[in-house]
Enzyme design. Structure first.
Site, PDB file in Angstrom:
ATOM      1  N   GLU A  62      16.887 -28.909  32.784  1.00 23.51           N
ATOM      2  CA  GLU A  62      17.926 -29.460  33.671  1.00 23.51           C
ATOM      3  C   GLU A  62      17.962 -28.708  34.990  1.00 23.51           C
ATOM      4  OE1 GLU A  62      22.001 -29.951  35.464  1.00 23.51           O
ATOM      5  OE2 GLU A  62      20.878 -28.159  34.906  1.00 23.51           O
ATOM      6  N   GLU A  63      17.881 -27.394  34.922  1.00 26.84           N
ATOM      7  CA  GLU A  63      18.005 -26.590  36.135  1.00 26.84           C
ATOM      8  C   GLU A  63      16.817 -26.765  37.077  1.00 26.84           C
ATOM      9  OE1 GLU A  63      20.579 -25.348  37.077  1.00 26.84           O
ATOM     10  OE2 GLU A  63      21.809 -24.665  35.399  1.00 26.84           O
TER      11      GLU A  63
ATOM     12  N   ASP B  60      27.177 -22.065  32.651  1.00 25.90           N
ATOM     13  CA  ASP B  60      26.204 -23.090  33.029  1.00 25.90           C
ATOM     14  C   ASP B  60      24.898 -22.860  32.291  1.00 25.90           C
ATOM     15  OD1 ASP B  60      24.867 -25.109  34.354  1.00 25.90           O
ATOM     16  OD2 ASP B  60      24.621 -23.974  36.213  1.00 25.90           O
TER      17      ASP B  60
ATOM     18  N   HIS C  83      24.934 -19.562  38.913  1.00 31.09           N
ATOM     19  CA  HIS C  83      23.488 -19.323  39.066  1.00 31.09           C
ATOM     20  C   HIS C  83      23.179 -17.879  39.427  1.00 31.09           C
ATOM     21  CE1 HIS C  83      21.928 -23.723  39.562  1.00 31.09           C
ATOM     22  NE2 HIS C  83      22.634 -23.537  38.452  1.00 31.09           N
TER      23      HIS C  83
ATOM     24  N   HIS D  52      22.973 -29.571  28.782  1.00 27.38           N
ATOM     25  CA  HIS D  52      21.696 -28.883  28.974  1.00 27.38           C
ATOM     26  C   HIS D  52      21.769 -27.482  28.386  1.00 27.38           C
ATOM     27  CE1 HIS D  52      22.423 -26.135  32.487  1.00 27.38           C
ATOM     28  NE2 HIS D  52      23.271 -27.054  32.897  1.00 27.38           N
TER      29      HIS D  52
ATOM     30  N   ASP E 196      28.735 -30.377  31.166  1.00 26.91           N
ATOM     31  CA  ASP E 196      28.021 -29.370  31.939  1.00 26.91           C
ATOM     32  C   ASP E 196      29.031 -28.483  32.652  1.00 26.91           C
ATOM     33  OD1 ASP E 196      26.256 -27.903  33.460  1.00 26.91           O
ATOM     34  OD2 ASP E 196      25.263 -29.628  34.384  1.00 26.91           O
TER      35      ASP E 196
END
Length: 499
Positions: free
Chosen positions: A321-322, A288, A450, A276, A350
């Site tokens: 994706e997130e 990420d 994140h 992603h 990922d």
């Protein structure tokens, strides 16, 4: 990698929810103010394709320097666009253009299909009953309360709250308390709103929190809706006043995938690899998933657009994706039966560079008997390919469950063999894992997960070097042969299984 809070987005064109098993994760909305600059993005020099495709040769060609060149370009892109590359933002659009531009220049057949969906973002939720805090969880696509609280008498709804007659007149200007069951949460909430309620508290039918529940993005009620456990239900029902505050909003998003394919090899037995390309809104997303995107991109460039291999190779860079695997779900949903059968396998990458990371591969044969079951037939062979790669380098591998938190999910649901590697997200590293891989026990695999701290400075280059080589090794292995002891079902077998 997706968090639990975003496992159920809906593609706007279809209004069908993505429903895969939940992982763990939290919403992190805080962060430093972001500035926007216009510094040019440095595009690294593209190396020529390998002359002869072999697993070891392609792995050697995908060097850390070249992969990090792409990671640095993604970081510059985020820096130029407010510190994020989230889908629907200029930072993601620029990332798409960067990847697609390099692949087109290298001769690949490239498309950037556009799709739309609704993004739900939730912050703090506070529910009190006579001043006592109650553990409550917002239902996805709930309305927010606009930075204030709604207050009212709790009124218990008759039956299960699925019919207008279940709602007594006292519900008007009050908070409806309704039990879970029989009809959808959205039906309950819309009926409560029509009856004049200012908010809805859904009581679970078992003594545990309501997690991962959704109203769906269409025809949403305009009042806040939260869920509580059955144990807390009586506390709310017996109170004289409840107060509810919900920080939530839903935003329409339009974004793109990047899909690039080689020009040689069988079109009915396609090897597919993906990562992603989007970050979360809160940060630039270098681990990420700039790490996975960079490794897949460099693998594609060094393989070349016209390799002398028997199988067509397709590379995908997913958007959304997130927000719930939206891009990959939309892609798989758009395949007809023949196109699904033509995909021999899907390799997913990922988070390949977690600062306190481990080395994990997906448990294709479910030998660990944890969480989800085995992947479709052939997923066990993919696991063995990665196991041998790391064993040859003296690196022990840990199992990663197919828990639905990344873009392999839609492929598995379609019966396509899948696998891949990762280095871990917000889970904490155990003592045994620290002894096996180094790092710090008791700390998350990625303490910057994140958050605005997921920057190029926090990428684990040692892990990325190994894992990028693993990406290339696996792609070359299957580009050369999809059968054999670690292969996947042949085209004819896949066709008979589907038909």
């Amino acid at each position: 990698m997706i968090t639990r809070a975003r496992l159920l987005p809906v593609v706007a064109a279809t209004a069908a929810a993505v429903a895969f098993l939940a992982g763990c994760g939290g919403d992190q909305r805080e962060g430093p103010a972001r500035s926007v600059s216009s510094a040019p993005v440095s595009t690294p020099a593209v190396g020529p394709p390998v002359v002869e495709v072999t697993p070891d040769g392609l792995a050697d060609a995908v060097t850390l320097d070249r992969v990090m060149g792409h990671v640095r370009a993604f970081q510059q892109t985020a820096d130029n666009h407010g510190g994020t590359r989230a889908s629907g933002t200029p930072g993601h659009a620029a990332s798409v253009d960067y990847v697609a531009g390099l692949l087109r220049t290298a001769g690949f057949e490239v498309t950037t299909p556009e799709f739309g969906y609704q993004r739900f973002d939730a912050g703090p939720v506070e529910l009190t009953a006579d001043g006592d805090k109650i553990d409550a969880h917002v239902l996805e696509y709930s309305a927010g309360t606009g930075g204030k609280s709604v207050t009212g008498k709790p009124v218990e709804v008759g039956a299960l709250g699925c019919a207008p007659g279940d709602y007594p007149p006292a519900v008007r200007d009050s908070v409806a308390v309704v039990t879970r069951g029989q009809c959808t949460f959205a039906d309950k909430a819309r009926t409560a709103e029509t009856a004049g309620a200012v908010g809805v508290v859904v009581v679970n039918n078992e003594p545990k929190p309501m997690l991962g529940s959704t109203l769906g993005p269409d025809d949403r009620p305009g009042i806040p809706v939260v869920g509580i456990s059955s144990d807390d239900g009586q506390r709310v029902r017996s109170s004289s006043e409840v107060s509810l505050s919900v920080d939530a909003e839903t935003t329409p998003v339009t974004t793109r995938n990047v899909v690039a394919e080689t020009r040689t090899g069988a079109t009915d037995d396609v090897v597919m690899a993906g990562a992603h390309l989007d970050s979360v809104v809160e940060g630039p997303g270098m681990n990420d998933n700039g790490s996975g995107s960079a490794a897949v991109l460099e693998t594609a460039l060094r393989l070349g657009s016209s390799p002398r291999v028997p199988h067509r190779v397709r590379f995908a860079f997913w958007g959304g994706e997130e927000d719930g695997l939206v891009g990959s779900t939309e892609y798989v949903r758009g395949l007809d039966a023949a196109e699904r059968r033509a995909i021999a396998l899907y390799l997913n990458f990922d988070m390949l560079a977690s600062p306190n990371g481990g080395y994990f591969t997906y448990d294709g044969d479910d030998s660990e008997h944890q969480g989800a079951g085995a992947g479709p037939g052939g997923s066990d062979g993919i696991e063995r390919v990665f196991a041998k790669f790391y064993a040859d380098r003296g690196i022990p591998l840990g199992p990663n469950d197919f828990d639905g938190r990344s873009d392999y999910g839609p492929f598995i649901a379609a019966g396509i063999p899948s696998g891949g590697v990762a280095t871990g997200a917000e889970r904490k590293k155990s003592k045994e894992q620290a002894e096996m891989w180094g790092g710090t026990a008791g700390e998350p695999f990625d303490p910057n997960y994140h958050s605005p701290r997921d920057t190029v400075d926090n990428v684990n280059t040692e892990s990325l070097a190994v894992n990028a080589a693993a990406v290339a090794h696996a792609v070359a292995t299957y580009a050369l042969a999809t059968n054999g002891p670690d292969g996947v079902p042949a085209v004819g077998v896949r066709q008979r299984a589907e038909g």
